[in-house]
Design a protein around this motif. Structure first.
Motif, PDB file in Angstrom:
ATOM      1  N   LEU A 198       0.876  -1.209  -0.133  1.00 39.89           N
ATOM      2  CA  LEU A 198      -0.028   0.036   0.037  1.00 39.89           C
ATOM      3  C   LEU A 198       0.837   1.201  -0.039  1.00 39.89           C
ATOM      4  N   GLY A 199       0.603   2.099  -1.061  1.00 42.92           N
ATOM      5  CA  GLY A 199       1.375   3.208  -1.078  1.00 42.92           C
ATOM      6  C   GLY A 199       2.727   3.185  -1.922  1.00 42.92           C
ATOM      7  N   VAL A 200       2.987   2.190  -2.250  1.00 40.17           N
ATOM      8  CA  VAL A 200       4.550   1.820  -2.793  1.00 40.17           C
ATOM      9  C   VAL A 200       4.127   2.336  -4.450  1.00 40.17           C
ATOM     10  N   ARG A 201       5.017   2.947  -5.039  1.00 34.06           N
ATOM     11  CA  ARG A 201       4.820   3.143  -6.395  1.00 34.06           C
ATOM     12  C   ARG A 201       5.898   2.559  -7.268  1.00 34.06           C
ATOM     13  N   GLU A 202       5.622   2.624  -8.494  1.00 37.81           N
ATOM     14  CA  GLU A 202       6.745   2.025  -9.428  1.00 37.81           C
ATOM     15  C   GLU A 202       7.847   2.771  -9.585  1.00 37.81           C
ATOM     16  N   LEU A 203       8.977   2.198  -9.537  1.00 39.81           N
ATOM     17  CA  LEU A 203      10.116   2.685  -9.794  1.00 39.81           C
ATOM     18  C   LEU A 203      10.163   3.353 -10.804  1.00 39.81           C
ATOM     19  N   ASN A 204      10.681   4.625 -10.779  1.00 39.22           N
ATOM     20  CA  ASN A 204      10.832   5.543 -12.115  1.00 39.22           C
ATOM     21  C   ASN A 204      12.285   5.467 -12.419  1.00 39.22           C
ATOM     22  N   TRP A 205      12.799   4.833 -13.325  1.00 43.74           N
ATOM     23  CA  TRP A 205      14.298   4.704 -13.787  1.00 43.74           C
ATOM     24  C   TRP A 205      14.943   5.722 -14.189  1.00 43.74           C
ATOM     25  N   ARG A 206      14.288   6.701 -14.833  1.00 47.51           N
ATOM     26  CA  ARG A 206      14.689   8.176 -15.316  1.00 47.51           C
ATOM     27  C   ARG A 206      15.034   9.024 -14.003  1.00 47.51           C
ATOM     28  N   ARG A 207      14.058   9.089 -12.901  1.00 44.89           N
ATOM     29  CA  ARG A 207      14.518   9.826 -11.947  1.00 44.89           C
ATOM     30  C   ARG A 207      15.438   9.313 -10.951  1.00 44.89           C
ATOM     31  N   LEU A 208      15.728   7.917 -11.163  1.00 45.20           N
ATOM     32  CA  LEU A 208      16.728   7.269 -10.392  1.00 45.20           C
ATOM     33  C   LEU A 208      18.104   7.342 -10.772  1.00 45.20           C
ATOM     34  N   GLY A 209      18.223   7.405 -12.434  1.00 43.43           N
ATOM     35  CA  GLY A 209      19.106   7.708 -13.066  1.00 43.43           C
ATOM     36  C   GLY A 209      19.738   9.040 -12.757  1.00 43.43           C
ATOM     37  N   ALA A 210      18.759   9.952 -12.798  1.00 45.18           N
ATOM     38  CA  ALA A 210      19.528  11.613 -12.633  1.00 45.18           C
ATOM     39  C   ALA A 210      19.716  11.777 -11.217  1.00 45.18           C
ATOM     40  N   ALA A 211      19.223  10.925 -10.100  1.00 47.17           N
ATOM     41  CA  ALA A 211      19.705  11.129  -8.908  1.00 47.17           C
ATOM     42  C   ALA A 211      20.862  10.456  -8.758  1.00 47.17           C
ATOM     43  N   ILE A 212      21.258   9.588  -9.261  1.00 49.87           N
ATOM     44  CA  ILE A 212      22.515   8.842  -9.433  1.00 49.87           C
ATOM     45  C   ILE A 212      23.699   9.823 -10.067  1.00 49.87           C
ATOM     46  N   ALA A 213      23.088  10.389 -11.364  1.00 52.25           N
ATOM     47  CA  ALA A 213      23.972  11.280 -12.167  1.00 52.25           C
ATOM     48  C   ALA A 213      24.348  12.645 -11.066  1.00 52.25           C
ATOM     49  N   LEU A 214      23.330  12.986 -10.198  1.00 55.96           N
ATOM     50  CA  LEU A 214      23.754  14.092  -9.408  1.00 55.96           C
ATOM     51  C   LEU A 214      24.565  13.835  -8.215  1.00 55.96           C
ATOM     52  N   VAL A 215      24.450  12.659  -7.741  1.00 55.13           N
ATOM     53  CA  VAL A 215      25.496  12.252  -6.758  1.00 55.13           C
ATOM     54  C   VAL A 215      26.762  12.100  -7.360  1.00 55.13           C
ATOM     55  N   VAL A 216      26.893  11.659  -8.402  1.00 55.04           N
ATOM     56  CA  VAL A 216      28.370  11.532  -9.242  1.00 55.04           C
ATOM     57  C   VAL A 216      28.804  12.835  -9.444  1.00 55.04           C
ATOM     58  N   GLY A 217      28.066  13.718  -9.967  1.00 47.07           N
ATOM     59  CA  GLY A 217      28.232  15.000 -10.259  1.00 47.07           C
ATOM     60  C   GLY A 217      28.559  15.774  -9.261  1.00 47.07           C
ATOM     61  N   TRP A 218      27.970  15.959  -8.022  1.00 47.36           N
ATOM     62  CA  TRP A 218      28.395  16.447  -6.764  1.00 47.36           C
ATOM     63  C   TRP A 218      29.531  15.856  -6.224  1.00 47.36           C
ATOM     64  N   SER A 219      30.026  14.667  -6.371  1.00 45.15           N
ATOM     65  CA  SER A 219      31.285  14.215  -5.822  1.00 45.15           C
ATOM     66  C   SER A 219      32.576  14.788  -6.644  1.00 45.15           C
ATOM     67  N   LEU A 220      32.151  14.672  -7.845  1.00 46.11           N
ATOM     68  CA  LEU A 220      33.349  15.551  -8.948  1.00 46.11           C
ATOM     69  C   LEU A 220      33.548  17.109  -8.684  1.00 46.11           C
TER      70      LEU A 220
ATOM     71  N   LEU B  35      14.490  19.900  -5.847  1.00 42.55           N
ATOM     72  CA  LEU B  35      13.502  20.283  -7.092  1.00 42.55           C
ATOM     73  C   LEU B  35      13.168  18.959  -7.558  1.00 42.55           C
ATOM     74  N   MET B  36      14.189  17.938  -7.691  1.00 42.02           N
ATOM     75  CA  MET B  36      13.775  16.611  -8.324  1.00 42.02           C
ATOM     76  C   MET B  36      12.881  15.866  -7.570  1.00 42.02           C
ATOM     77  N   VAL B  37      12.624  15.857  -6.073  1.00 43.76           N
ATOM     78  CA  VAL B  37      11.833  14.988  -5.385  1.00 43.76           C
ATOM     79  C   VAL B  37      10.260  15.696  -5.159  1.00 43.76           C
ATOM     80  N   ARG B  38      10.567  17.086  -5.677  1.00 40.05           N
ATOM     81  CA  ARG B  38       9.193  17.798  -5.443  1.00 40.05           C
ATOM     82  C   ARG B  38       8.218  17.421  -6.580  1.00 40.05           C
ATOM     83  N   GLU B  39       6.886  17.152  -6.050  1.00 46.50           N
ATOM     84  CA  GLU B  39       5.950  16.638  -7.389  1.00 46.50           C
ATOM     85  C   GLU B  39       5.255  17.786  -7.689  1.00 46.50           C
ATOM     86  N   GLY B  40       5.049  18.020  -9.016  1.00 50.97           N
ATOM     87  CA  GLY B  40       4.374  19.101  -9.335  1.00 50.97           C
ATOM     88  C   GLY B  40       5.400  20.510  -9.818  1.00 50.97           C
TER      89      GLY B  40
END
Length: 149
Positions: free
Chosen positions: A61-83, A103-108
């Protein structure tokens, strides 16, 4: 596969990697890190066992489908931040990465008030972490090679 099985397995692999990399000159130095690794291993095993034993009976209940595009963007952000840590330092890169992630996690569509609120929270969190690490724990954080702060 179940999320608990994946999470527990990843946690156990990470603990195993850190455990194999231990190299203490003095045995007393490693007491706290070893205890943390043991607690994480126990928690990882418990999560893994829960995933195996409970199976599909757990509530989704309340679990959403994984959004691979947003996950990829979050991983890219963490890698970019570390660089970016070495180029612009901890404070600037931390605030920018915090803002982008907020801004990425905010809906709408975010309002000006939301952006200002996120900026203030980012500023307080990053500056607090900076002072805790540099003044209390006396751990040096990366400084900017471009602007020297």
């Amino acid at each position: 596969m179940k999320a608990n099985i994946i999470c527990g397995a990843i946690l156990l692999v990470i603990v195993g990697i850190f455990w194999s990399q231990r190299d203490y000159e003095d045995p007393l130095v490693g007491i706290f890190p070893d205890m943390v690794l043991i607690v994480l291993a126990v928690l990882g095993a418990a999560i893994l066992a829960h995933g195996i034993l409970r199976g599909d009976r757990t509530s989704t209940l309340g679990v959403r489908e994984l959004n691979w595009r947003r996950l990829g963007a979050a991983i890219a952000l963490v890698v970019g931040w570390s660089l970016a840590l070495g180029m612009v330092g901890f404070t600037i890169s931390g605030i920018v990465a915090f803002m982008i992630m907020a801004l990425m996690v905010r809906e709408g569509r975010p309002t000006i008030r939301n952006v200002v609120q996120d900026f203030v929270v980012a500023l307080v969190v990053v500056i607090s972490c900076f002072f805790i690490f540099t003044r209390v724990l006396v751990v040096p954080l990366p400084v900017s090679t471009l602007i020297g702060m």
